[in-house]
Scaffold this motif. Structure first.
Motif, PDB file in Angstrom:
ATOM      1  N   ARG A 157       0.836  -1.211   0.000  1.00  0.00           N
ATOM      2  CA  ARG A 157       0.000   0.000   0.000  1.00  0.00           C
ATOM      3  C   ARG A 157       0.867   1.255   0.000  1.00  0.00           C
ATOM      4  O   ARG A 157       0.613   2.204  -0.753  1.00  0.00           O
ATOM      5  N   LEU A 158       1.906   1.256   0.826  1.00  0.00           N
ATOM      6  CA  LEU A 158       2.803   2.410   0.879  1.00  0.00           C
ATOM      7  C   LEU A 158       3.526   2.616  -0.451  1.00  0.00           C
ATOM      8  O   LEU A 158       3.827   3.747  -0.827  1.00  0.00           O
ATOM      9  N   ARG A 159       3.800   1.522  -1.137  1.00  0.00           N
ATOM     10  CA  ARG A 159       4.439   1.578  -2.447  1.00  0.00           C
ATOM     11  C   ARG A 159       3.590   2.401  -3.422  1.00  0.00           C
ATOM     12  O   ARG A 159       4.113   3.210  -4.187  1.00  0.00           O
ATOM     13  N   GLU A 160       2.282   2.187  -3.391  1.00  0.00           N
ATOM     14  CA  GLU A 160       1.389   2.943  -4.273  1.00  0.00           C
ATOM     15  C   GLU A 160       1.504   4.437  -4.010  1.00  0.00           C
ATOM     16  O   GLU A 160       1.576   5.240  -4.947  1.00  0.00           O
ATOM     17  N   TYR A 161       1.524   4.818  -2.741  1.00  0.00           N
ATOM     18  CA  TYR A 161       1.663   6.227  -2.378  1.00  0.00           C
ATOM     19  C   TYR A 161       3.008   6.785  -2.834  1.00  0.00           C
ATOM     20  O   TYR A 161       3.090   7.905  -3.345  1.00  0.00           O
ATOM     21  N   LEU A 162       4.074   6.010  -2.618  1.00  0.00           N
ATOM     22  CA  LEU A 162       5.412   6.466  -2.987  1.00  0.00           C
ATOM     23  C   LEU A 162       5.525   6.668  -4.493  1.00  0.00           C
ATOM     24  O   LEU A 162       6.017   7.699  -4.959  1.00  0.00           O
ATOM     25  N   VAL A 163       5.065   5.710  -5.263  1.00  0.00           N
ATOM     26  CA  VAL A 163       5.132   5.821  -6.718  1.00  0.00           C
ATOM     27  C   VAL A 163       4.301   7.017  -7.192  1.00  0.00           C
ATOM     28  O   VAL A 163       4.743   7.796  -8.046  1.00  0.00           O
ATOM     29  N   PHE A 164       3.116   7.188  -6.625  1.00  0.00           N
ATOM     30  CA  PHE A 164       2.264   8.324  -6.979  1.00  0.00           C
ATOM     31  C   PHE A 164       2.974   9.638  -6.689  1.00  0.00           C
ATOM     32  O   PHE A 164       2.998  10.553  -7.531  1.00  0.00           O
ATOM     33  N   SER A 165       3.581   9.753  -5.507  1.00  0.00           N
ATOM     34  CA  SER A 165       4.257  10.990  -5.119  1.00  0.00           C
ATOM     35  C   SER A 165       5.469  11.272  -5.999  1.00  0.00           C
ATOM     36  O   SER A 165       5.714  12.422  -6.382  1.00  0.00           O
ATOM     37  N   ARG A 166       6.233  10.239  -6.322  1.00  0.00           N
ATOM     38  CA  ARG A 166       7.398  10.456  -7.191  1.00  0.00           C
ATOM     39  C   ARG A 166       6.942  10.903  -8.575  1.00  0.00           C
ATOM     40  O   ARG A 166       7.512  11.826  -9.150  1.00  0.00           O
ATOM     41  N   GLU A 167       5.916  10.256  -9.109  1.00  0.00           N
ATOM     42  CA  GLU A 167       5.426  10.644 -10.438  1.00  0.00           C
ATOM     43  C   GLU A 167       4.939  12.093 -10.444  1.00  0.00           C
ATOM     44  O   GLU A 167       5.192  12.838 -11.388  1.00  0.00           O
ATOM     45  N   LYS A 168       4.270  12.492  -9.388  1.00  0.00           N
ATOM     46  CA  LYS A 168       3.791  13.871  -9.304  1.00  0.00           C
ATOM     47  C   LYS A 168       4.966  14.842  -9.191  1.00  0.00           C
ATOM     48  O   LYS A 168       4.967  15.902  -9.827  1.00  0.00           O
ATOM     49  N   ALA A 169       5.979  14.480  -8.412  1.00  0.00           N
ATOM     50  CA  ALA A 169       7.165  15.327  -8.276  1.00  0.00           C
ATOM     51  C   ALA A 169       7.897  15.453  -9.614  1.00  0.00           C
ATOM     52  O   ALA A 169       8.356  16.546  -9.978  1.00  0.00           O
ATOM     53  N   LEU A 170       7.980  14.360 -10.349  1.00  0.00           N
ATOM     54  CA  LEU A 170       8.608  14.402 -11.672  1.00  0.00           C
ATOM     55  C   LEU A 170       7.797  15.265 -12.626  1.00  0.00           C
ATOM     56  O   LEU A 170       8.351  16.097 -13.361  1.00  0.00           O
ATOM     57  N   ARG A 171       6.492  15.092 -12.610  1.00  0.00           N
ATOM     58  CA  ARG A 171       5.594  15.833 -13.506  1.00  0.00           C
ATOM     59  C   ARG A 171       5.678  17.344 -13.250  1.00  0.00           C
ATOM     60  O   ARG A 171       5.648  18.139 -14.185  1.00  0.00           O
ATOM     61  N   LEU A 172       5.788  17.737 -11.981  1.00  0.00           N
ATOM     62  CA  LEU A 172       5.850  19.165 -11.639  1.00  0.00           C
ATOM     63  C   LEU A 172       7.265  19.736 -11.712  1.00  0.00           C
ATOM     64  O   LEU A 172       7.459  20.928 -11.488  1.00  0.00           O
ATOM     65  N   GLY A 173       8.252  18.891 -11.980  1.00  0.00           N
ATOM     66  CA  GLY A 173       9.631  19.367 -12.080  1.00  0.00           C
ATOM     67  C   GLY A 173      10.296  19.630 -10.745  1.00  0.00           C
ATOM     68  O   GLY A 173      11.239  20.421 -10.667  1.00  0.00           O
ATOM     69  N   VAL A 174       9.825  18.991  -9.694  1.00  0.00           N
ATOM     70  CA  VAL A 174      10.392  19.177  -8.361  1.00  0.00           C
ATOM     71  C   VAL A 174      11.743  18.459  -8.228  1.00  0.00           C
ATOM     72  O   VAL A 174      12.650  18.941  -7.541  1.00  0.00           O
ATOM     73  N   ILE A 175      11.892  17.341  -8.905  1.00  0.00           N
ATOM     74  CA  ILE A 175      13.123  16.555  -8.808  1.00  0.00           C
ATOM     75  C   ILE A 175      14.270  17.355  -9.423  1.00  0.00           C
ATOM     76  O   ILE A 175      14.205  17.770 -10.579  1.00  0.00           O
TER      77      ILE A 175
END
Length: 159
Positions: free
Chosen positions: A16-34
């Motif tokens: 379950r935590l994996r789903e949250y982590l992947v979602f958060s990383r994808e959002k960070a990548l999409r917004l250019g935070v990384i």
């Protein structure tokens, strides 16, 4: 609850935590935070970074607890991070102890007090993003081990 029951619950938690982590990383990548300096982030970007930091940290911590439970089932005593890394390598969850240590070091860095306005944030977000793949693979390998060794079923990770 038996240790095998604990292992199964920890796997379910990690999935379950994996789903949250992947979602958060994808959002960070999409917004250019990384890779972005903290001082250059908008409030929204800072919020996305905060979620990614928390989820990376929580996932790494729970994955470590899963590995400790597996070690306990295998009668291996874990006395600290180094012995956990050695166990993970010996049982094939990581290719080298450094895989676990790098992810743990990133987790430790994101949980320390420091200014989130400097260049270190850019470096840290890149490291978090890179180490996420390592952590996801560790869970995959741990789940496969548990299915094969303990016959724990219906827990195959989502990829």
């Amino acid at each position: 609850m038996s240790n095998l029951g604990i292992i199964q619950k920890k796997i379910e938690t990690c999935i379950r935590l994996r789903e949250y982590l992947v979602f958060s990383r994808e959002k960070a990548l999409r917004l250019g935070v990384i890779g972005k300096n903290g001082k250059d982030m908008s409030l929204e970007e800072g919020d996305v970074l905060a979620a990614f930091r928390m989820r990376f940290s929580e996932y790494q911590e729970q994955l470590g607890k899963l590995l400790v439970s597996i070690a306990r089932e295998e009668d291996v005593e874990i006395k600290g991070g180094s012995s956990l890394a050695a166990f993970a390598e010996k049982f094939g969850f990581v290719q080298s102890e450094d895989d676990w240590k790098r992810a743990r070091d990133v987790r430790n860095n994101i949980n320390h007090d420091y200014e989130f306005q400097d260049e270190f944030v850019a470096e840290l977000t890149v490291a978090m993003s890179n180490e996420t793949d390592t952590l996801l693979k560790i869970l995959d390998d741990a789940v496969l081990f548990c299915e094969k060794t303990y016959r724990i079923n219906n827990i195959t990770p989502v990829r």
